[in-house]
Each structure stands twice: as C-alpha cells, then as structure tokens.
Design an enzyme around this catalytic site. Structure first.
Site, short mmCIF file in Angstrom:
data_model
loop_
_atom_site.label_atom_id
_atom_site.label_comp_id
_atom_site.label_asym_id
_atom_site.label_seq_id
_atom_site.Cartn_x
_atom_site.Cartn_y
_atom_site.Cartn_z
N GLU A 161 0.79 -1.24 0.00
CA GLU A 161 0.00 0.00 0.00
C GLU A 161 0.82 1.29 0.00
OE1 GLU A 161 -3.10 -0.12 2.96
OE2 GLU A 161 -4.07 -1.81 1.98
N GLU A 361 -5.55 -8.57 0.48
CA GLU A 361 -6.29 -8.16 1.67
C GLU A 361 -7.73 -7.86 1.30
OE1 GLU A 361 -4.73 -4.91 4.02
OE2 GLU A 361 -2.67 -5.66 3.80
C1 FCB Z 1 -4.59 -2.12 5.28
C2 FCB Z 1 -3.24 -2.53 5.81
C3 FCB Z 1 -3.29 -3.63 6.83
C4 FCB Z 1 -4.46 -3.46 7.77
C5 FCB Z 1 -5.74 -3.30 6.99
C6 FCB Z 1 -6.97 -3.20 7.85
O1 FCB Z 1 -4.54 -0.79 4.89
O2 FCB Z 1 -2.41 -2.96 4.76
O3 FCB Z 1 -2.07 -3.66 7.50
O4 FCB Z 1 -4.23 -2.41 8.63
O5 FCB Z 1 -5.64 -2.16 6.18
#
Ligand code: FCB
Length: 462
Positions: A161, A361
């Site tokens: 990210e 994610e």
């Molecule tokens: C993302 C992050 C991860 C976690 C999730 C909820 O932005 O990569 O580490 O905090 O959100």
C-alpha cells in the site's frame, strides 16, 4: 447452489509483522518507525503499541497449526526489516526460516511481503522514504531476503500500500513517520517506494528465483456521485491519484499526465523523477496483489485544494454506482460493497491486461466477542466473507484472472493508529491472555477453503 473456484485457487489469511509479532526487543531486532510513533503519547487510540501485539513471534508454531485448521492454502505475512537489519545477526533470519519451513511442512504457501511499513528507525534518521537512497537500501535488503528464502517462497510482495504510506504518513499525519500537510513529501515518497519496488524486482530476476513477485497496492473502484460531467471528471481524477498513479507506473512505465499536472501545480516540478526511473519501476512483474476494502464516491468541488473533489459518504444516496438507500457499513464506518470488488478486478483486467490478480487483503471491522459458551458468532463477518468471495467468483466468470483470496486478517491485531479497538480477525484474540478463538467466520472460511467453492452458511453447517 455450490459454485467452484478454479483448481489451485489460493485460500489465504493475512497479517503483517508489526501488527502481530510483538517481541520487539527479541533476537537483536532494532527499533522501527512504528515503535517510535506508537510510543509517542497521543498517537494511538487507546494508547496501544506493538510491543506485545499477538505475540506471534513466540507463538508462531501454534499459530501455524491454527492457520492449518482454517484449511488455508496460503499465509501472507511480512518480514520485519528491523529483525534483519543488523549485519551478522542471524536470529531474525533463522526465525523466518523456521516459519517458512513450518508453513511448507503443513502444505501452506508462504506469501511474503518485504515491506509492510515497519521501516528501521535508523533509515528514517537519514530521511526515510524522502531519501532516494532508501530505495537502494531496500533493494539490497530484498536481495538478501531472496538469497535466504527465494528457493522456498512462491509468492513475493514488494511494498504494501504505497498510497497509504504517503497519504497517512506525510499528508494526514495519521501514520508513522507522522508528517502532516507535506504534499510534495507524499509524491516524493510514492516515487521512492515505486523505485524500491522496481529495484527489488530487478534483484529478484538476477537471482533466478523460482517464485513470482508483485506489488500490493490498495485499490478502490471509483464512482461519480451523480451523472454530471463534473462528477465524472472528479471520479477519473481521484482514480488517477489512488489507482492509476501506481498501476500506470508499474504496467505502462509512466505517471498519468492528468495527476502529474495536478501535482506539479500544487507541489512544484517532480524533479526527483530521474531519467530511467520509470523503466525501473515498470520492470515486469508476475502478478498483482490487490488490497480491497471499499470504493470511493466522488463529488466535484472546483477550486478545492489539494484536489478539486470530495470523497462522499454514500449513506442514503443514490449514485451512478447503483446505490439506493442505507449502504451497510462496518463498525469502522466503511461501506460494505462487494460488487465494488468485482468492478475493480474486471476493470484492472480490462485496463492492464492478463496479469494474474491475487487478493492480498479484504476484510472488515466487527467487534464480536465470545459468548458464554465461548463461541464467537460473528454473523456479519460470515456475510462479509460470503458476499466478497462471491464477488471474486463473479469477476472470474467475467474473465478476470484471479488466482487467490487472502482475508485480512488471520486474527485480531494492532490496527495501526486505531490500536486494538478494531477487530478484523477470523480468529478472536483475548488481549489479556492472548488466547485465540476461531470465530464462526473462521469456521466458514475453513469450509469454503476445503470445498474450493462458495457455500451458503447453512450448507457450511457452522
Ligand atoms: C490495510 C493494511 C493492513 C491493515 C488493513 C486493515 O490498509 O495494509 O495492514 O491495517 O488495512
């Protein structure tokens, strides 16, 4: 009706080092920017730090059994650079050796992130990501990681990210290293993170590693608030800031002109972009990691700074994205929009071609606690998993080459600025005893992973 996933589809659970490991002084680990930031009074809601977190560094063996009990075929975790920073110190390296072998021994693919935000403080002291040299230091570090583990790791992620690192760490002051209002800093950091990514990919190719490598950006599908041309332009513009800045750079070797012009108007010439940098950044990758939480809805606000738009909370609004009333939200106020994930995956495939997509994610905050019988009935997360996994299937049906789904997170953990107040896990963690309890959502995930198919919760017999 049961709907199956392609053979070999990866069912993963995700964590990152600082959020779960604890043991911050063990085995020669050096401080990171997150140790410094979380120990600064007032920075973290509830005053939490990552000092103990889930104690995953010490409980790793039990946690690998837990991951196996979820039938996961992949575990996404990050290597803590601060544990691998001191020359001659082997203990951190040995730890990840054992972790990787422990996964492989259980039939679980390691999906390894090289940088999930825990920059050694020593590198921050020489300018951190504002300093171009940090990208080179990262490439050297990445090369050492490939030497150590490249023979056994099938999936590598360079940077997690980059947009969030710049936005929250340099513009909004909400994440380490905690700068505020530095728009030029934000875009400088974006560039150096992308350069670090490209240099790491080059190092990976030198080593003739058998695995695959890619970036893990957070991406959001964009929708204009209304059908007006101005809102359409705002949505396109914001997409340039959030998505295209990174995807055009790595897949097309250029920054999008529209966003580049907006940056130059606000922050001066981007003269830190040197000849040849974009070729490095566009070094071909093997797959794209996709972190998806929610879409963005945009309303044009001509003349606003730094950008002529506003992100709108869609509650009760009708938009061209097809919303009517009362968009459901997580406990963190994030809208729950599974079809956004389908749109995102299909859109990436349309715009950037056949690159395999791995969801690295996707998850939500729901604070459910164990009931008197000890069971955590987190029906909302079960529903979240069902609908988002369904959205992935839909994207696959529409031609998007999605190769896996990693849920955020394996277990409740340290949620950065928000501390321990926000629970994302398929597994509940009691922060007093550090006991782990598989939630209903974890059981549901395990059934889907075993079936390699989308089952209704009733079929999964929770
Ligand atoms: C993302 C992050 C991860 C976690 C999730 C909820 O932005 O990569 O580490 O905090 O959100």
């Amino acid at each position: 009706m049961t709907r199956s996933f392609p053979d070999g589809f990866l069912w993963g659970v995700s964590t990152s080092a600082y959020q779960v490991e604890g043991a911050v002084e063990a085995d020669g680990r050096v401080p990171s920017i997150w140790d410094v930031y979380s120990h600064t009074p007032g920075k973290i809601d509830g005053g939490g730090t990552g000092d103990v977190a889930c104690d995953h560094y010490r409980r790793w063996e039990n946690d690998l059994d837990l991951i196996a009990s979820l039938n996961a075929s992949a575990y996404r975790f990050s290597l803590a650079w601060p544990r691998l920073f001191t020359p001659g110190e082997r203990r951190g390296w040995d730890h990840y050796d054992r972790l990787i072998d422990g996964l492989l021994g259980r039939g679980i693919e390691p999906v390894v992130t090289l940088y999930h935000w825990d920059l050694p403080q020593a590198l921050e002291d020489t300018g951190g990501w504002l300093n171009r040299d940090t990208a080179e230091r990262f490439a050297e570090h990445a090369a050492r990681c490939f030497d150590a583990y490249g023979d056994r790791v099938g999936w590598w992620l360079t940077i997690n990210e980059p947009w969030i690192v710049g936005l929250l760490g340099y513009l909004l002051g909400l994440h380490a290293p905690g700068y505020e209002g530095d728009l030029r800093g934000e875009v400088t950091v974006f560039h150096h993170l992308l350069l670090a990514h490209g240099r790491a990919v080059q190092e990976f190719r030198v080593g003739a590693n058998p695995g695959r490598i890619g970036l893990a950006p957070n991406l959001m599908p964009h929708y204009p608030l209304t059908g007006s041309g101005a809102d359409g332009e705002a949505a396109w513009g914001s997409e340039g800031y959030v998505n295209r800045w990174f995807l055009d750079a790595i897949f097309r070797g250029r920054y999008p002109d529209d966003q580049r012009e907006r940056y130059e108007a606000q922050a001066g010439p981007l003269d830190f972009v040197r000849d040849g940098d974009l070729e490095t950044i566009a070094e071909p990758t093997d797959f794209l990691g996709v972190n998806y939480y929610a879409p963005r809805w945009l309303e044009a606000v001509p003349g606003d700074t730094p950008w002529p738009w506003r992100v709108v909370v869609p509650d009760g609004l009708e938009t061209t994205g097809g919303f009517t009333d009362g968009v459901p939200q997580t406990e963190a106020g994030t809208p729950i929009v599974p079809f956004g994930l389908t749109d995102l995956l299909v859109g990436i495939h349309r715009d950037y071609g056949d690159v395999p997509l791995l969801i690295t994610e996707n998850g939500a905050v729901f604070g459910d606690e164990p009931g008197e019988d000890g069971r955590v009935r987190d029906e909302r997360r079960v529903e979240f998993v069902r609908t988002h996994v369904g959205a992935v299937l839909e994207a696959i049906d529409r031609g998007a080459p999605v190769v896996g789904y990693c849920h955020w997170s394996l277990m409740d953990n340290f949620e950065w600025k928000l501390g321990y107040g926000q629970r994302f896990g398929l597994v509940h963690v009691d922060y007093d005893t550090l006991a782990r309890t598989v939630k209903d959502s974890g059981r549901y995930f395990a059934r889907l992973a075993a079936a390699n198919a989308l089952l209704e919760p009733e079929e999964a017999a929770l």
